[in-house]
Design a protein around this motif. Structure first.
Motif, PDB file in Angstrom:
ATOM      1  N   ARG A 110     -28.213 -35.560  32.584  1.00  0.00           N
ATOM      2  CA  ARG A 110     -27.737 -34.218  32.224  1.00  0.00           C
ATOM      3  C   ARG A 110     -28.879 -33.330  31.753  1.00  0.00           C
ATOM      4  O   ARG A 110     -28.993 -32.156  32.137  1.00  0.00           O
ATOM      5  CB  ARG A 110     -26.665 -34.329  31.141  1.00  0.00           C
ATOM      6  CG  ARG A 110     -25.325 -34.861  31.630  1.00  0.00           C
ATOM      7  CD  ARG A 110     -24.233 -34.614  30.601  1.00  0.00           C
ATOM      8  NE  ARG A 110     -24.532 -35.260  29.322  1.00  0.00           N
ATOM      9  CZ  ARG A 110     -24.173 -36.505  29.024  1.00  0.00           C
ATOM     10  NH1 ARG A 110     -23.528 -37.248  29.924  1.00  0.00           N
ATOM     11  NH2 ARG A 110     -24.459 -37.011  27.844  1.00  0.00           N
ATOM     12  N   GLU A 111     -29.764 -33.912  30.918  1.00  0.00           N
ATOM     13  CA  GLU A 111     -30.925 -33.131  30.444  1.00  0.00           C
ATOM     14  C   GLU A 111     -31.846 -32.753  31.596  1.00  0.00           C
ATOM     15  O   GLU A 111     -32.376 -31.642  31.640  1.00  0.00           O
ATOM     16  CB  GLU A 111     -31.692 -33.953  29.400  1.00  0.00           C
ATOM     17  CG  GLU A 111     -30.935 -34.140  28.096  1.00  0.00           C
ATOM     18  CD  GLU A 111     -31.693 -35.040  27.132  1.00  0.00           C
ATOM     19  OE1 GLU A 111     -32.707 -35.646  27.569  1.00  0.00           O
ATOM     20  OE2 GLU A 111     -31.277 -35.133  25.946  1.00  0.00           O
ATOM     21  N   HIS A 112     -32.026 -33.702  32.514  1.00  0.00           N
ATOM     22  CA  HIS A 112     -32.880 -33.424  33.677  1.00  0.00           C
ATOM     23  C   HIS A 112     -32.297 -32.309  34.535  1.00  0.00           C
ATOM     24  O   HIS A 112     -33.010 -31.391  34.954  1.00  0.00           O
ATOM     25  CB  HIS A 112     -33.043 -34.702  34.501  1.00  0.00           C
ATOM     26  CG  HIS A 112     -33.831 -34.501  35.759  1.00  0.00           C
ATOM     27  ND1 HIS A 112     -35.184 -34.233  35.762  1.00  0.00           N
ATOM     28  CD2 HIS A 112     -33.438 -34.511  37.073  1.00  0.00           C
ATOM     29  CE1 HIS A 112     -35.601 -34.086  37.000  1.00  0.00           C
ATOM     30  NE2 HIS A 112     -34.560 -34.260  37.821  1.00  0.00           N
ATOM     31  N   GLU A 113     -30.975 -32.393  34.788  1.00  0.00           N
ATOM     32  CA  GLU A 113     -30.331 -31.348  35.599  1.00  0.00           C
ATOM     33  C   GLU A 113     -30.417 -29.985  34.907  1.00  0.00           C
ATOM     34  O   GLU A 113     -30.632 -28.962  35.560  1.00  0.00           O
ATOM     35  CB  GLU A 113     -28.879 -31.732  35.854  1.00  0.00           C
ATOM     36  CG  GLU A 113     -28.718 -32.923  36.792  1.00  0.00           C
ATOM     37  CD  GLU A 113     -27.268 -33.378  36.906  1.00  0.00           C
ATOM     38  OE1 GLU A 113     -26.427 -32.786  36.185  1.00  0.00           O
ATOM     39  OE2 GLU A 113     -26.998 -34.287  37.698  1.00  0.00           O
ATOM     40  N   ALA A 114     -30.252 -30.000  33.572  1.00  0.00           N
ATOM     41  CA  ALA A 114     -30.350 -28.736  32.826  1.00  0.00           C
ATOM     42  C   ALA A 114     -31.767 -28.168  32.910  1.00  0.00           C
ATOM     43  O   ALA A 114     -31.962 -26.955  33.073  1.00  0.00           O
ATOM     44  CB  ALA A 114     -29.955 -28.965  31.364  1.00  0.00           C
ATOM     45  N   ARG A 115     -32.757 -29.068  32.802  1.00  0.00           N
ATOM     46  CA  ARG A 115     -34.154 -28.621  32.877  1.00  0.00           C
ATOM     47  C   ARG A 115     -34.491 -28.081  34.264  1.00  0.00           C
ATOM     48  O   ARG A 115     -35.164 -27.058  34.400  1.00  0.00           O
ATOM     49  CB  ARG A 115     -35.076 -29.800  32.537  1.00  0.00           C
ATOM     50  CG  ARG A 115     -36.563 -29.484  32.593  1.00  0.00           C
ATOM     51  CD  ARG A 115     -36.944 -28.367  31.668  1.00  0.00           C
ATOM     52  NE  ARG A 115     -38.357 -28.093  31.689  1.00  0.00           N
ATOM     53  CZ  ARG A 115     -38.909 -26.985  31.213  1.00  0.00           C
ATOM     54  NH1 ARG A 115     -38.154 -26.034  30.682  1.00  0.00           N
ATOM     55  NH2 ARG A 115     -40.209 -26.821  31.264  1.00  0.00           N
ATOM     56  N   VAL A 116     -33.978 -28.780  35.300  1.00  0.00           N
ATOM     57  CA  VAL A 116     -34.195 -28.301  36.668  1.00  0.00           C
ATOM     58  C   VAL A 116     -33.564 -26.927  36.864  1.00  0.00           C
ATOM     59  O   VAL A 116     -34.162 -26.026  37.467  1.00  0.00           O
ATOM     60  CB  VAL A 116     -33.636 -29.318  37.680  1.00  0.00           C
ATOM     61  CG1 VAL A 116     -33.621 -28.729  39.092  1.00  0.00           C
ATOM     62  CG2 VAL A 116     -34.463 -30.600  37.664  1.00  0.00           C
ATOM     63  N   ALA A 117     -32.356 -26.765  36.355  1.00  0.00           N
ATOM     64  CA  ALA A 117     -31.682 -25.458  36.482  1.00  0.00           C
ATOM     65  C   ALA A 117     -32.456 -24.366  35.739  1.00  0.00           C
ATOM     66  O   ALA A 117     -32.603 -23.236  36.228  1.00  0.00           O
ATOM     67  CB  ALA A 117     -30.256 -25.568  35.936  1.00  0.00           C
ATOM     68  N   GLN A 118     -32.961 -24.734  34.541  1.00  0.00           N
ATOM     69  CA  GLN A 118     -33.745 -23.767  33.759  1.00  0.00           C
ATOM     70  C   GLN A 118     -35.014 -23.366  34.502  1.00  0.00           C
ATOM     71  O   GLN A 118     -35.360 -22.173  34.571  1.00  0.00           O
ATOM     72  CB  GLN A 118     -34.087 -24.362  32.402  1.00  0.00           C
ATOM     73  CG  GLN A 118     -34.868 -23.403  31.497  1.00  0.00           C
ATOM     74  CD  GLN A 118     -35.268 -24.053  30.188  1.00  0.00           C
ATOM     75  OE1 GLN A 118     -35.143 -25.274  30.025  1.00  0.00           O
ATOM     76  NE2 GLN A 118     -35.735 -23.254  29.250  1.00  0.00           N
ATOM     77  N   LEU A 119     -35.706 -24.388  35.057  1.00  0.00           N
ATOM     78  CA  LEU A 119     -36.926 -24.095  35.801  1.00  0.00           C
ATOM     79  C   LEU A 119     -36.634 -23.254  37.041  1.00  0.00           C
ATOM     80  O   LEU A 119     -37.415 -22.369  37.416  1.00  0.00           O
ATOM     81  CB  LEU A 119     -37.622 -25.399  36.204  1.00  0.00           C
ATOM     82  CG  LEU A 119     -38.245 -26.212  35.067  1.00  0.00           C
ATOM     83  CD1 LEU A 119     -38.762 -27.552  35.590  1.00  0.00           C
ATOM     84  CD2 LEU A 119     -39.377 -25.423  34.410  1.00  0.00           C
ATOM     85  N   HIS A 120     -35.521 -23.549  37.682  1.00  0.00           N
ATOM     86  CA  HIS A 120     -35.141 -22.772  38.868  1.00  0.00           C
ATOM     87  C   HIS A 120     -34.905 -21.307  38.501  1.00  0.00           C
ATOM     88  O   HIS A 120     -35.386 -20.394  39.201  1.00  0.00           O
ATOM     89  CB  HIS A 120     -33.882 -23.380  39.481  1.00  0.00           C
ATOM     90  CG  HIS A 120     -33.418 -22.658  40.714  1.00  0.00           C
ATOM     91  ND1 HIS A 120     -34.144 -22.639  41.882  1.00  0.00           N
ATOM     92  CD2 HIS A 120     -32.293 -21.915  40.940  1.00  0.00           C
ATOM     93  CE1 HIS A 120     -33.502 -21.914  42.790  1.00  0.00           C
ATOM     94  NE2 HIS A 120     -32.372 -21.469  42.234  1.00  0.00           N
ATOM     95  N   GLU A 121     -34.196 -21.109  37.375  1.00  0.00           N
ATOM     96  CA  GLU A 121     -33.946 -19.729  36.931  1.00  0.00           C
ATOM     97  C   GLU A 121     -35.257 -19.032  36.559  1.00  0.00           C
ATOM     98  O   GLU A 121     -35.468 -17.859  36.890  1.00  0.00           O
ATOM     99  CB  GLU A 121     -32.998 -19.744  35.736  1.00  0.00           C
ATOM    100  CG  GLU A 121     -31.576 -20.174  36.081  1.00  0.00           C
ATOM    101  CD  GLU A 121     -30.692 -20.238  34.849  1.00  0.00           C
ATOM    102  OE1 GLU A 121     -31.215 -19.956  33.744  1.00  0.00           O
ATOM    103  OE2 GLU A 121     -29.501 -20.561  34.983  1.00  0.00           O
ATOM    104  N   GLN A 122     -36.136 -19.785  35.860  1.00  0.00           N
ATOM    105  CA  GLN A 122     -37.427 -19.196  35.492  1.00  0.00           C
ATOM    106  C   GLN A 122     -38.248 -18.867  36.733  1.00  0.00           C
ATOM    107  O   GLN A 122     -38.927 -17.841  36.789  1.00  0.00           O
ATOM    108  CB  GLN A 122     -38.200 -20.157  34.588  1.00  0.00           C
ATOM    109  CG  GLN A 122     -37.600 -20.316  33.208  1.00  0.00           C
ATOM    110  CD  GLN A 122     -38.348 -21.338  32.373  1.00  0.00           C
ATOM    111  OE1 GLN A 122     -39.206 -22.065  32.878  1.00  0.00           O
ATOM    112  NE2 GLN A 122     -38.020 -21.409  31.081  1.00  0.00           N
ATOM    113  N   GLY A 123     -38.195 -19.773  37.733  1.00  0.00           N
ATOM    114  CA  GLY A 123     -38.918 -19.516  38.976  1.00  0.00           C
ATOM    115  C   GLY A 123     -38.410 -18.288  39.687  1.00  0.00           C
ATOM    116  O   GLY A 123     -39.191 -17.462  40.168  1.00  0.00           O
TER     117      GLY A 123
END
Length: 381
Positions: free
Chosen positions: A23-36
């Motif tokens: 869950r933390e990994h998916e949240a981090r990936v989503a955050q990075l995607h939004e930041q990107g």
């Protein structure tokens, strides 16, 4: 049974931990995607803004160019109406001068042409063209307008400096270049005079001078500046030739001879030194960064702490040099000879040293990481 129960509990804990990590990994990936996405959007906005600014700048330049072309066309029409040999009266700093319409409009974008054009379209088109300038040698300006491909005859270097400065003021770019070329010749003559005297050229500015084939042997040139000068075939050799701290940046010194000269801390950055001779020279801490010294001869010279980063040294000879801690990073050393050289602590990272000869060289603690050494010889090193 207790052991199996503990295993089941441990497995359940691991499953929960894994689910949490996922869950933390998916949240981090989503955050990075939004930041990107945000970063890309910001870069696109910045790029669009820069493009808009550039378009606006180009549009202004286009408008200005169109205005200039219209003014030049109008000027040409007025010259045709008056005739190129029609006389024009000028008042320069209150002093009267005369020239012709053809001469004053020789350079349509110049200050004088603009002043004539403005006067011609004023309420007093026959009145004198008033120029806020120095009248002392203005006749030289008029002489240049009559023969723009030749430099007016001047009496001394002061008049030449005046002419160059006034040429820039009136926007005669070609005149400024003619004056600078003449200044080089005068400075070269002065160098020759000094070489025939005490040979003390310390601190002298000889940048961009034509000094090829000149004999500098025995001269003291401490901290002299010879950047962009032409020293091809010049003689700067001999242990009495002092070139300490001298600057030769971007100079051209093809087949020049620096043998046995004192070159400590001299700067040859970006210089063209093809086939130049530095044999037995003392070049302690000298800089040859980005220099082109292909087929140069450095045999028996002192190159301790010298810098050859990004230099072109293919076919050069460094036989028996003393080059402890010399830096050859990123340099091209194809078929370069280092036989018997003392290179303890020298650096060769990323150097292209294919077919180089390091036979009998001292390479203790030398840094060769990343260097291309295909076909290089290290016999006896």
């Amino acid at each position: 049974a207790e052991y199996l129960e503990r295993l089941r509990q441990r497995e359940a804990e691991l499953v929960k931990t894994l689910e949490k990590v996922e869950r933390e990994h998916e949240a981090r990936v989503a955050q990075l995607h939004e930041q990107g996405l945000a970063s890309v959007a910001e870069r696109e906005r910045s790029f669009e803004t820069a493009c808009a600014d550039e378009r606006a700048r180009l549009q202004k330049l286009a408008v200005k160019e169109q205005e200039l072309q219209q003014r030049v066309a109008e000027m040409q029409r007025l010259v045709a109406a008056d005739g190129p040999d029609a006389f024009v009266k000028l008042l320069v700093g209150g002093q009267p001068f005369e020239t012709t319409t053809g001469c004053i409009t020789q350079f349509p974008h110049s200050v004088l042409a603009t002043l004539w054009h403005n006067c011609r379209q004023s309420e007093d088109p026959e009145g004198p063209v008033r120029v806020n300038g120095d009248p002392s040698l203005f006749h030289l300006i008029l002489e240049y307008l009559r023969c723009p491909d030749k430099l007016p005859i001047v009496a001394d270097a002061w008049q030449l400096q005046w002419l160059e400065r006034q040429g820039e003021y009136y926007c005669f770019n070609e005149l400024g270049q003619l004056c600078r070329d003449a200044n080089k010749r005068l400075d070269t003559f002065k160098v020759m005079q000094m070489l025939n005297g005490q040979k003390n050229l310390s601190g002298m500015n000889m940048e961009r001078l034509e000094l090829c084939d000149i004999d500098f042997r025995g001269a003291t040139m401490y901290r002299s500046r010879l950047d962009e000068a032409n020293l091809s075939h010049a003689l700067l050799s001999g242990e009495n030739t002092n070139l300490v701290h001298a600057s030769f940046c971007s100079c051209r010194a093809v087949q020049a001879n620096f043998g046995e000269a004192c070159l400590q801390v001299a700067n040859f950055g970006g210089a063209v030194l093809t086939n130049a001779v530095f044999q037995r020279a003392d070049a302690h801490k000298a800089s040859f960064i980005a220099a082109d010294a292909e087929k140069g001869t450095f045999d028996y010279s002192t190159l301790v702490d010298a810098k050859f980063g990004d230099a072109k040294l293919s076919g050069a000879s460094f036989v028996q040099v003393v080059g402890e801690k010399a830096d050859f990073s990123d340099s091209t050393l194809i078929d370069t000879k280092f036989g018997g050289a003392k290179l303890a602590g020298a650096s060769f990272p990323r150097a292209v040293a294919e077919l180089a000869d390091f036979s009998n060289a001292q390479l203790t603690n030398a840094k060769l990481g990343g260097a291309k050494l295909s076909g290089a010889s290290f016999i006896g090193a």
